[in-house]
Design a protein around this motif. Structure first.
Motif, PDB file in Angstrom:
ATOM      1  N   PRO A 130      -6.352  -0.120   5.775  1.00  0.00           N
ATOM      2  CA  PRO A 130      -7.178  -0.606   4.667  1.00  0.00           C
ATOM      3  C   PRO A 130      -8.639  -0.684   5.075  1.00  0.00           C
ATOM      4  N   THR A 131      -9.483  -0.369   4.133  1.00  0.00           N
ATOM      5  CA  THR A 131     -10.910  -0.495   4.388  1.00  0.00           C
ATOM      6  C   THR A 131     -11.287  -1.972   4.315  1.00  0.00           C
ATOM      7  N   ARG A 146       0.844  -1.189   0.000  1.00  0.00           N
ATOM      8  CA  ARG A 146       0.000   0.000   0.000  1.00  0.00           C
ATOM      9  C   ARG A 146       0.883   1.243   0.000  1.00  0.00           C
ATOM     10  N   ARG A 169     -13.210  -3.343   2.212  1.00  0.00           N
ATOM     11  CA  ARG A 169     -13.123  -3.738   0.805  1.00  0.00           C
ATOM     12  C   ARG A 169     -11.664  -4.007   0.412  1.00  0.00           C
ATOM     13  N   ASP A 170     -10.735  -3.104   0.839  1.00  0.00           N
ATOM     14  CA  ASP A 170      -9.310  -3.289   0.549  1.00  0.00           C
ATOM     15  C   ASP A 170      -8.800  -4.585   1.158  1.00  0.00           C
ATOM     16  N   ARG A 171      -9.205  -4.844   2.395  1.00  0.00           N
ATOM     17  CA  ARG A 171      -8.755  -6.056   3.079  1.00  0.00           C
ATOM     18  C   ARG A 171      -9.222  -7.304   2.335  1.00  0.00           C
ATOM     19  N   GLU A 219      -9.859  -7.555  -0.860  1.00  0.00           N
ATOM     20  CA  GLU A 219      -9.081  -7.651  -2.100  1.00  0.00           C
ATOM     21  C   GLU A 219      -7.682  -8.206  -1.835  1.00  0.00           C
TER      22      GLU A 219
END
Length: 126
Positions: A108-109, A101, A111-113, A115
């Motif tokens: 991380p959000t 990142r 959603r990021d997590r 992904e």
């Protein structure tokens, strides 16, 4: 001295298996050194023809004693003290790159997590 043998910690140091004699002694105490299949104490004598297994940074090094030495010399002299029977290390597996990142983007959000977990193969939904 050829008939009686040499202390194993001293031999390991002279053969340049360990950098210092105190490291060789500590390895013997921790059980990382085996002489002919048995755990070796630091003062145990080693003789020509013996097999020494020394664990160094997680890998076993298998050495057959070819000569006895108490003095630490050059690497070419130390190479005469043993025959290296260690098998070659297994080939390294290619590891998938870990996503990195950008600095300053914060945590991380959710959603990021998700992904990131999908990229690592830890998550298979989607």
């Amino acid at each position: 001295m050829a008939g009686t043998g040499v202390r194993i910690d001293s031999w390991l140091w002279a053969a340049r298996v360990y950098k210092t004699r105190s490291l060789a002694t500590a390895a013997c105490r921790a059980g990382h050194v085996r002489l002919n299949g048995e755990r070796a104490k630091a003062a145990q004598p080693v003789r020509e023809g013996d097999e020494v297994r020394a664990r160094i940074s997680g890998f076993d090094r298998i050495l057959k004693v070819a000569g006895l030495g108490v003095k630490r010399g050059s690497a070419s002299v130390a190479a005469q003290y043993f025959v290296d029977l260690t098998p070659p290390p297994p080939p390294r597996e290619t590891v998938a790159a870990v996503p990195v990142r950008d600095r300053g983007t914060g945590r991380p959000t959710k959603r990021d997590r998700r992904e990131i977990e999908r990229l690592r193969g830890l998550r298979d939904d989607y």
